[in-house]
Design a protein around this motif. Structure first.
Motif, PDB file in Angstrom:
ATOM      1  N   SER A 129      -6.241  -6.978  -2.510  1.00 50.82           N
ATOM      2  CA  SER A 129      -6.084  -7.830  -1.817  1.00 50.82           C
ATOM      3  C   SER A 129      -6.369  -7.345  -0.209  1.00 50.82           C
ATOM      4  CB  SER A 129      -4.616  -8.727  -1.373  1.00 50.82           C
ATOM      5  OG  SER A 129      -4.449  -9.214  -2.765  1.00 50.82           O
ATOM      6  N   GLY A 140      -2.438  -9.758  -8.740  1.00 50.04           N
ATOM      7  CA  GLY A 140      -1.878  -9.845  -7.770  1.00 50.04           C
ATOM      8  C   GLY A 140      -1.711  -7.942  -8.419  1.00 50.04           C
ATOM      9  N   SER A 141      -0.838  -7.501  -6.626  1.00 48.04           N
ATOM     10  CA  SER A 141       0.248  -6.096  -7.524  1.00 48.04           C
ATOM     11  C   SER A 141       1.442  -6.558  -7.026  1.00 48.04           C
ATOM     12  CB  SER A 141      -0.263  -4.892  -6.007  1.00 48.04           C
ATOM     13  OG  SER A 141      -0.400  -5.118  -5.091  1.00 48.04           O
ATOM     14  N   THR A 163      -3.590  -3.052  -4.713  1.00 50.74           N
ATOM     15  CA  THR A 163      -3.944  -4.570  -4.830  1.00 50.74           C
ATOM     16  C   THR A 163      -6.080  -4.116  -4.220  1.00 50.74           C
ATOM     17  OG1 THR A 163      -4.184  -6.138  -3.812  1.00 50.74           O
ATOM     18  CG2 THR A 163      -3.130  -4.378  -2.494  1.00 50.74           C
ATOM     19  N   ALA A 212       6.424   2.189   0.176  1.00 50.21           N
ATOM     20  CA  ALA A 212       4.763   1.557   0.852  1.00 50.21           C
ATOM     21  C   ALA A 212       4.759   3.067   1.507  1.00 50.21           C
ATOM     22  CB  ALA A 212       5.236   0.008   1.562  1.00 50.21           C
ATOM     23  N   ALA A 252       4.690  -0.810   5.309  1.00 48.47           N
ATOM     24  CA  ALA A 252       4.679  -2.635   6.062  1.00 48.47           C
ATOM     25  C   ALA A 252       6.414  -2.969   5.921  1.00 48.47           C
ATOM     26  CB  ALA A 252       4.242  -3.229   4.684  1.00 48.47           C
ATOM     27  N   ALA A 305      -1.019  -0.507  -1.390  1.00 47.98           N
ATOM     28  CA  ALA A 305      -1.985  -1.980  -1.191  1.00 47.98           C
ATOM     29  C   ALA A 305      -2.384  -1.234   0.722  1.00 47.98           C
ATOM     30  CB  ALA A 305      -0.783  -2.811  -0.558  1.00 47.98           C
ATOM     31  N   TYR A 306      -2.278  -0.453   1.359  1.00 48.88           N
ATOM     32  CA  TYR A 306      -2.930  -0.042   2.259  1.00 48.88           C
ATOM     33  C   TYR A 306      -3.502   1.020   2.344  1.00 48.88           C
ATOM     34  CZ  TYR A 306      -0.526  -4.281   3.817  1.00 48.88           C
ATOM     35  OH  TYR A 306      -0.603  -5.436   3.994  1.00 48.88           O
ATOM     36  N   ARG A 357      -6.541 -12.828  -6.211  1.00 45.06           N
ATOM     37  CA  ARG A 357      -4.965 -12.179  -7.039  1.00 45.06           C
ATOM     38  C   ARG A 357      -4.824 -11.201  -8.309  1.00 45.06           C
ATOM     39  NH1 ARG A 357      -2.836 -11.724  -3.999  1.00 45.06           N
ATOM     40  NH2 ARG A 357      -0.690 -11.987  -4.991  1.00 45.06           N
ATOM     41  N   LEU A 399       4.043  -4.875  -8.973  1.00 50.50           N
ATOM     42  CA  LEU A 399       5.379  -4.872  -8.329  1.00 50.50           C
ATOM     43  C   LEU A 399       6.514  -5.930  -9.276  1.00 50.50           C
ATOM     44  CD1 LEU A 399       4.246  -4.295  -4.717  1.00 50.50           C
ATOM     45  CD2 LEU A 399       5.274  -3.004  -6.209  1.00 50.50           C
ATOM     46  N   TYR A 404       8.518  -3.496   3.022  1.00 49.59           N
ATOM     47  CA  TYR A 404       8.082  -4.891   2.398  1.00 49.59           C
ATOM     48  C   TYR A 404       9.071  -4.948   1.485  1.00 49.59           C
ATOM     49  CZ  TYR A 404       4.814  -7.363  -0.295  1.00 49.59           C
ATOM     50  OH  TYR A 404       3.947  -8.844  -0.654  1.00 49.59           O
TER      51      TYR A 404
HETATM   52  C1  LIG Z   1      -0.456  -6.985   0.873  1.00 50.08           C
HETATM   53  C2  LIG Z   1       0.199  -6.301  -0.766  1.00 50.08           C
HETATM   54  C3  LIG Z   1       0.605  -6.179  -1.575  1.00 50.08           C
HETATM   55  C4  LIG Z   1       0.655  -6.876  -2.649  1.00 50.08           C
HETATM   56  O1  LIG Z   1       0.168  -8.037  -2.535  1.00 50.08           O
HETATM   57  P1  LIG Z   1      -1.287  -8.453  -3.599  1.00 50.08           P
HETATM   58  O2  LIG Z   1      -2.201  -9.218  -2.656  1.00 50.08           O
HETATM   59  O3  LIG Z   1      -0.185  -9.417  -4.402  1.00 50.08           O
HETATM   60  O4  LIG Z   1      -1.834  -7.604  -4.638  1.00 50.08           O
HETATM   61  C5  LIG Z   1       1.471  -5.492  -2.179  1.00 50.08           C
HETATM   62  N1  LIG Z   1       2.490  -4.663  -1.134  1.00 50.08           N
HETATM   63  C6  LIG Z   1       2.709  -4.592   0.074  1.00 50.08           C
HETATM   64  C7  LIG Z   1       3.118  -3.975   0.832  1.00 50.08           C
HETATM   65  C8  LIG Z   1       1.136  -5.771   1.320  1.00 50.08           C
HETATM   66  O5  LIG Z   1       1.344  -5.374   2.126  1.00 50.08           O
END
Ligand SMILES: *Cc1c(COP(=O)(O)O)cnc(C)c1O
Length: 353
Positions: A210, A84-85, A208, A152, A156, A184-185, A219, A89, A111
């Motif tokens: 995800s 997972g990111s 990511t 970010a 977020a 992530a987005y 993950r 991080l 975040y």
């Molecule tokens: C969802 C999210 C992540 C990480 O998600 P992983 O599922 O752990 O890869 C990281 N940074 C932000 C801002 C997120 O919203």
């Protein structure tokens, strides 16, 4: 008798969005993709050699790193993969920041895991408030006394994005400081700063599987940057877990990142729904910053975010809400399928009338 360390007793952990299993909700609370992963993922799982699972996976996720490097147009030595990111991080804090250094700088509304990681690893923080319209105050960030930044982009929970040209001016203005860009987005925006990593050794981009790849359950996340930064992350990884990317995750993510056409189509659908839902929310009197992500940050006068969250939940629609200054006036709504979004909008109409 208390067996917990002072750290375990004192730390305030990150709170993830709820994943209720007792009732079927329209789930618009954790920014998961409403569409399934690429059909190639199902094919990989169908043909998986279970016999191979008795072996440990590749410690460096070499096959996946090569696929990511090809997709991102960088070398494999510029890619690091993690569980997972969030894990990527997490490892970045001890890899690049010192407990007795000037600290990690990030926005007040961003975040919330950055703050948790900094506290866990004992890294000081410098918090720079967003402007009133929720945009980043990059001038104030540039002036902050710090070792580096976490940004970010898109942010977020606000969804606000910074274009590549503006980000390049920022990273060029702070050559002595590390800039970690949490993308992530980013696939919902299309202004990734991966192309800057070859030119600026102070830029680390974290991505990511995800969100845009519909693989939150597997993950896996990764970082792209100068080989020196990747080596720092690898050194930290090898102090925690030799194999953070398991064999199944490596195979699945390799197949996913190669299916560009499928994900381009799914992402376009989410983006078009995002714009439709935002327009509908604006017409209902909500304040909604322009979003570059797969979610909308919406607030409305005379009704608190908590009230909207609670009423929607009773109606079977989950959104995200935080009981914190500024955030308590808003909810964060993940963009769903057209049907899910229609259900959300119709419940909001009922609640407001
Ligand atoms: C969802 C999210 C992540 C990480 O998600 P992983 O599922 O752990 O890869 C990281 N940074 C932000 C801002 C997120 O919203």
């Amino acid at each position: 008798m208390d067996f917990l360390s002072k750290k375990a007793r004192g730390i305030v952990p990150y709170t993830a969005g709820e994943q209720p299993k007792e009732r079927r909700y329209i789930k618009l609370n954790t920014n998961e993709n409403p569409y399934p992963p690429s059909p190639r993922v199902a094919e990989v799982l169908r043909t998986l050699e279970t016999e191979d699972l008795r072996r440990y996976p590749r410690p460096d996720a070499g096959k996946l790193r090569a696929a990511i490097a090809a997709a991102e147009g960088v070398g494999a030595e510029n890619v690091f993969c993690g569980n997972g990111s969030d894990e990527v991080l997490a490892l970045s804090f001890p890899a690049f920041f010192d407990g007795d250094g000037a600290g990690a700088c990030f926005a007040d509304l961003t975040y919330s895991f950055y703050e948790v990681f900094a506290a866990f690893f004992g890294i000081p923080t410098k918090i720079v408030p967003l402007r009133a319209d929720f945009t980043f105050d990059l001038a104030a960030m540039q002036a902050a006394d710090c070792q580096g930044y976490y940004i970010a982009n898109p942010n977020a929970p606000t969804g606000v994005g910074i274009g590549r040209a503006e980000m390049e001016r920022f990273v060029a203005s702070v050559p002595e400081k590390l800039v970690v860009l949490d993308e992530a987005y980013m696939d919902f925006f299309g202004e990734s700063c991966v192309p800057l990593t070859g030119k600026y050794p102070n830029v680390l981009v974290v991505k990511t599987f995800s969100k845009s790849y519909s693989l939150a359950g597997i993950r896996c996340g990764y970082a792209v940057g100068d080989a020196v930064l990747i080596d720092g992350l690898t050194r930290m990884k090898d102090c925690f877990n030799s194999y953070p990317v398991d064999m199944v995750a490596e195979a699945v993510c390799t197949a996913a990142i190669e299916d560009k056409a499928y994900y381009a189509e799914v992402t376009a659908r989410v983006v078009s729904e995002r714009e439709r839902v935002r327009a509908a929310l604006l017409s209902m009197g909500f304040t909604v910053p322009e979003s570059r992500s797969n979610f909308l940050f919406a607030g409305r006068a005379k009704v608190s975010g908590g009230e909207i969250y609670t009423r929607l939940r009773q109606a079977g629609v989950l959104v995200r809400y935080w009981e914190k200054p500024v955030l308590r006036d808003f909810v964060r709504i993940t963009v769903g399928t057209p049907e899910e979004n229609d259900a959300l909008l119709s419940q909001l109409h009922t609640i407001l009338s």
